[in-house]
Design a protein around this motif. Structure first.
Motif, PDB file in Angstrom:
ATOM      1  N   GLN A   1      34.415   3.042  -9.807  1.00 13.01           N
ATOM      2  CA  GLN A   1      35.709   2.401 -10.047  1.00 13.01           C
ATOM      3  C   GLN A   1      36.306   2.033  -8.686  1.00 13.01           C
ATOM      4  OE1 GLN A   1      36.763   1.676 -13.113  1.00 13.01           O
ATOM      5  NE2 GLN A   1      34.902   2.624 -13.882  1.00 13.01           N
ATOM      6  N   PRO A   2      36.734   0.786  -8.504  1.00  8.05           N
ATOM      7  CA  PRO A   2      37.271   0.377  -7.198  1.00  8.05           C
ATOM      8  C   PRO A   2      38.431   1.253  -6.707  1.00  8.05           C
ATOM      9  CG  PRO A   2      36.959  -1.527  -8.615  1.00  8.05           C
ATOM     10  CD  PRO A   2      36.694  -0.310  -9.454  1.00  8.05           C
ATOM     11  N   ASP A   3      39.216   1.792  -7.627  1.00 10.72           N
ATOM     12  CA  ASP A   3      40.353   2.617  -7.214  1.00 10.72           C
ATOM     13  C   ASP A   3      39.972   4.080  -6.985  1.00 10.72           C
ATOM     14  OD1 ASP A   3      39.858   2.957  -9.919  1.00 10.72           O
ATOM     15  OD2 ASP A   3      41.966   3.316 -10.422  1.00 10.72           O
ATOM     16  N   ASP A   4      38.703   4.429  -7.195  1.00 14.65           N
ATOM     17  CA  ASP A   4      38.228   5.802  -6.973  1.00 14.65           C
ATOM     18  C   ASP A   4      37.704   5.918  -5.548  1.00 14.65           C
ATOM     19  OD1 ASP A   4      37.174   8.340  -7.013  1.00 14.65           O
ATOM     20  OD2 ASP A   4      35.589   7.886  -8.454  1.00 14.65           O
ATOM     21  N   ILE A   5      38.553   6.361  -4.656  1.00 14.04           N
ATOM     22  CA  ILE A   5      38.213   6.427  -3.237  1.00 14.04           C
ATOM     23  C   ILE A   5      37.017   7.346  -2.993  1.00 14.04           C
ATOM     24  CG2 ILE A   5      39.073   7.130  -0.958  1.00 14.04           C
ATOM     25  CD1 ILE A   5      41.881   6.318  -2.004  1.00 14.04           C
ATOM     26  N   GLN A   6      36.899   8.425  -3.758  1.00  8.75           N
ATOM     27  CA  GLN A   6      35.811   9.389  -3.540  1.00  8.75           C
ATOM     28  C   GLN A   6      34.519   9.032  -4.261  1.00  8.75           C
ATOM     29  OE1 GLN A   6      36.729  13.478  -3.818  1.00  8.75           O
ATOM     30  NE2 GLN A   6      38.546  13.325  -2.563  1.00  8.75           N
ATOM     31  N   LYS A   7      34.517   7.973  -5.049  1.00  8.89           N
ATOM     32  CA  LYS A   7      33.304   7.508  -5.754  1.00  8.89           C
ATOM     33  C   LYS A   7      32.668   8.627  -6.578  1.00  8.89           C
ATOM     34  CE  LYS A   7      33.675   3.556  -3.518  1.00  8.89           C
ATOM     35  NZ  LYS A   7      35.100   3.388  -3.360  1.00  8.89           N
ATOM     36  N   VAL A   8      33.468   9.265  -7.411  1.00 13.62           N
ATOM     37  CA  VAL A   8      33.044  10.427  -8.191  1.00 13.62           C
ATOM     38  C   VAL A   8      31.847  10.110  -9.087  1.00 13.62           C
ATOM     39  CG1 VAL A   8      33.768  12.084  -9.955  1.00 13.62           C
ATOM     40  CG2 VAL A   8      35.317  11.499  -8.090  1.00 13.62           C
ATOM     41  N   GLU A   9      31.818   8.927  -9.700  1.00 18.47           N
ATOM     42  CA  GLU A   9      30.695   8.571 -10.580  1.00 18.47           C
ATOM     43  C   GLU A   9      29.380   8.565  -9.821  1.00 18.47           C
ATOM     44  OE1 GLU A   9      30.295   8.067 -13.971  1.00 18.47           O
ATOM     45  OE2 GLU A   9      32.237   9.052 -13.909  1.00 18.47           O
ATOM     46  N   ARG A  10      29.385   8.039  -8.608  1.00 17.13           N
ATOM     47  CA  ARG A  10      28.161   8.030  -7.802  1.00 17.13           C
ATOM     48  C   ARG A  10      27.762   9.446  -7.427  1.00 17.13           C
ATOM     49  NH1 ARG A  10      28.810   2.862  -3.706  1.00 17.13           N
ATOM     50  NH2 ARG A  10      28.332   1.304  -5.288  1.00 17.13           N
ATOM     51  N   LYS A  11      28.728  10.244  -7.018  1.00 16.68           N
ATOM     52  CA  LYS A  11      28.447  11.623  -6.610  1.00 16.68           C
ATOM     53  C   LYS A  11      27.897  12.445  -7.767  1.00 16.68           C
ATOM     54  CE  LYS A  11      31.919  11.882  -2.973  1.00 16.68           C
ATOM     55  NZ  LYS A  11      33.178  12.523  -2.575  1.00 16.68           N
ATOM     56  N   ARG A  12      28.340  12.129  -8.988  1.00 15.11           N
ATOM     57  CA  ARG A  12      27.875  12.882 -10.158  1.00 15.11           C
ATOM     58  C   ARG A  12      26.359  12.774 -10.293  1.00 15.11           C
ATOM     59  NH1 ARG A  12      27.553  11.411 -15.906  1.00 15.11           N
ATOM     60  NH2 ARG A  12      28.246   9.348 -15.299  1.00 15.11           N
ATOM     61  N   HIS A  13      25.815  11.597 -10.047  1.00 16.30           N
ATOM     62  CA  HIS A  13      24.362  11.402 -10.161  1.00 16.30           C
ATOM     63  C   HIS A  13      23.623  11.987  -8.968  1.00 16.30           C
ATOM     64  CE1 HIS A  13      24.516   8.985 -13.760  1.00 16.30           C
ATOM     65  NE2 HIS A  13      25.528   8.327 -13.230  1.00 16.30           N
ATOM     66  N   ILE A  14      24.012  11.590  -7.773  1.00 15.65           N
ATOM     67  CA  ILE A  14      23.328  12.047  -6.563  1.00 15.65           C
ATOM     68  C   ILE A  14      23.455  13.565  -6.426  1.00 15.65           C
ATOM     69  CG2 ILE A  14      23.198  11.839  -4.038  1.00 15.65           C
ATOM     70  CD1 ILE A  14      22.445   9.223  -5.502  1.00 15.65           C
ATOM     71  N   GLY A  15      24.594  14.113  -6.773  1.00 12.77           N
ATOM     72  CA  GLY A  15      24.830  15.550  -6.644  1.00 12.77           C
ATOM     73  C   GLY A  15      24.002  16.400  -7.580  1.00 12.77           C
ATOM     74  N   ASN A  16      23.426  15.792  -8.618  1.00 14.07           N
ATOM     75  CA  ASN A  16      22.587  16.532  -9.562  1.00 14.07           C
ATOM     76  C   ASN A  16      21.100  16.324  -9.309  1.00 14.07           C
ATOM     77  OD1 ASN A  16      24.457  17.976 -11.175  1.00 14.07           O
ATOM     78  ND2 ASN A  16      25.078  16.046 -12.075  1.00 14.07           N
ATOM     79  N   ASP A  17      20.764  15.674  -8.213  1.00 16.64           N
ATOM     80  CA  ASP A  17      19.357  15.487  -7.844  1.00 16.64           C
ATOM     81  C   ASP A  17      18.912  16.634  -6.949  1.00 16.64           C
ATOM     82  OD1 ASP A  17      19.169  13.100  -9.243  1.00 16.64           O
ATOM     83  OD2 ASP A  17      19.748  11.885  -7.511  1.00 16.64           O
ATOM     84  N   ILE A  18      17.681  17.065  -7.123  1.00 17.19           N
ATOM     85  CA  ILE A  18      17.130  18.143  -6.299  1.00 17.19           C
ATOM     86  C   ILE A  18      16.726  17.588  -4.937  1.00 17.19           C
ATOM     87  CG2 ILE A  18      15.259  19.831  -6.084  1.00 17.19           C
ATOM     88  CD1 ILE A  18      15.230  19.920  -9.186  1.00 17.19           C
ATOM     89  N   VAL A  19      16.119  16.414  -4.943  1.00 18.67           N
ATOM     90  CA  VAL A  19      15.648  15.766  -3.721  1.00 18.67           C
ATOM     91  C   VAL A  19      16.526  14.549  -3.448  1.00 18.67           C
ATOM     92  CG1 VAL A  19      13.719  14.555  -2.628  1.00 18.67           C
ATOM     93  CG2 VAL A  19      13.275  16.527  -4.116  1.00 18.67           C
ATOM     94  N   VAL A  20      16.983  14.429  -2.207  1.00 17.71           N
ATOM     95  CA  VAL A  20      17.807  13.291  -1.795  1.00 17.71           C
ATOM     96  C   VAL A  20      17.085  12.587  -0.654  1.00 17.71           C
ATOM     97  CG1 VAL A  20      20.034  12.555  -0.863  1.00 17.71           C
ATOM     98  CG2 VAL A  20      19.926  14.495  -2.446  1.00 17.71           C
TER      99      VAL A  20
END
Length: 160
Positions: free
Chosen positions: A28-47
């Motif tokens: 969401q453009p108004d979501d400065i912390q980009k929570v939706e993106r972090k939700r996916h990347i944060g649940n990955d074992i390998v980055v």
């Protein structure tokens, strides 16, 4: 579409792999912390962190930039020029408790493009398997399985 409309997918050694590419994930453009993106990347074992080529020396990557209970392996891939040819520098960092896994990296790991995919896929599949055997991850998995089993038992005992 909360998870995006495009992704990157591959198969390797009969294993299907779906990549969460941060720039392809919705936000969401108004979501400065980009929570939706972090939700996916944060649940990955390998980055995998792919650094764009630059004439400036790259800033050091720190796994502390990412706060996640699931991220256990961090792989930094940096294209570099040597003798007029492109190579890829590979650096791997693990959370404590992850045992070593092959193929092992030489001191200064520079790979030619022709071997990059096979090496990375082998290394990162083995990395994920090693991470799931780490004490921290095993405890999480045990708690999750216990909760799921309790839920199934409760559903079936109440079904009478």
């Amino acid at each position: 579409n909360a998870t995006g409309e495009q992704s990157v997918y591959t198969e390797f050694a009969k294993i299907e792999i779906m990549f969460h590419v941060s720039t392809m994930l919705p936000f969401q453009p108004d979501d400065i912390q980009k929570v939706e993106r972090k939700r996916h990347i944060g649940n990955d074992i390998v980055v995998i962190i792919f650094r764009q080529p630059s004439s400036e020396p790259p800033a050091l990557f720190s796994p502390l930039m990412l706060t996640s209970k699931f991220n256990h392996i961090f792989c930094v891939v940096s294209p570099t020029q040597k003798g007029g040819k492109t190579y890829y520098r590979i650096q791997i960092g693990n959370k404590p408790g992850v045992l070593p896994y092959p193929p092992f990296l030489p001191e200064d790991c520079l790979l030619e493009p022709s071997v990059l995919r096979d090496f990375l896929m082998t290394k990162l599949i083995n990395a994920e398997m090693a991470a799931t055997e780490s004490p921290e991850f095993k405890n999480k998995m045990m708690r999750t399985r216990r909760a799921l089993l309790e839920q199934i038992l409760q559903e079936h005992s109440n079904a009478k």
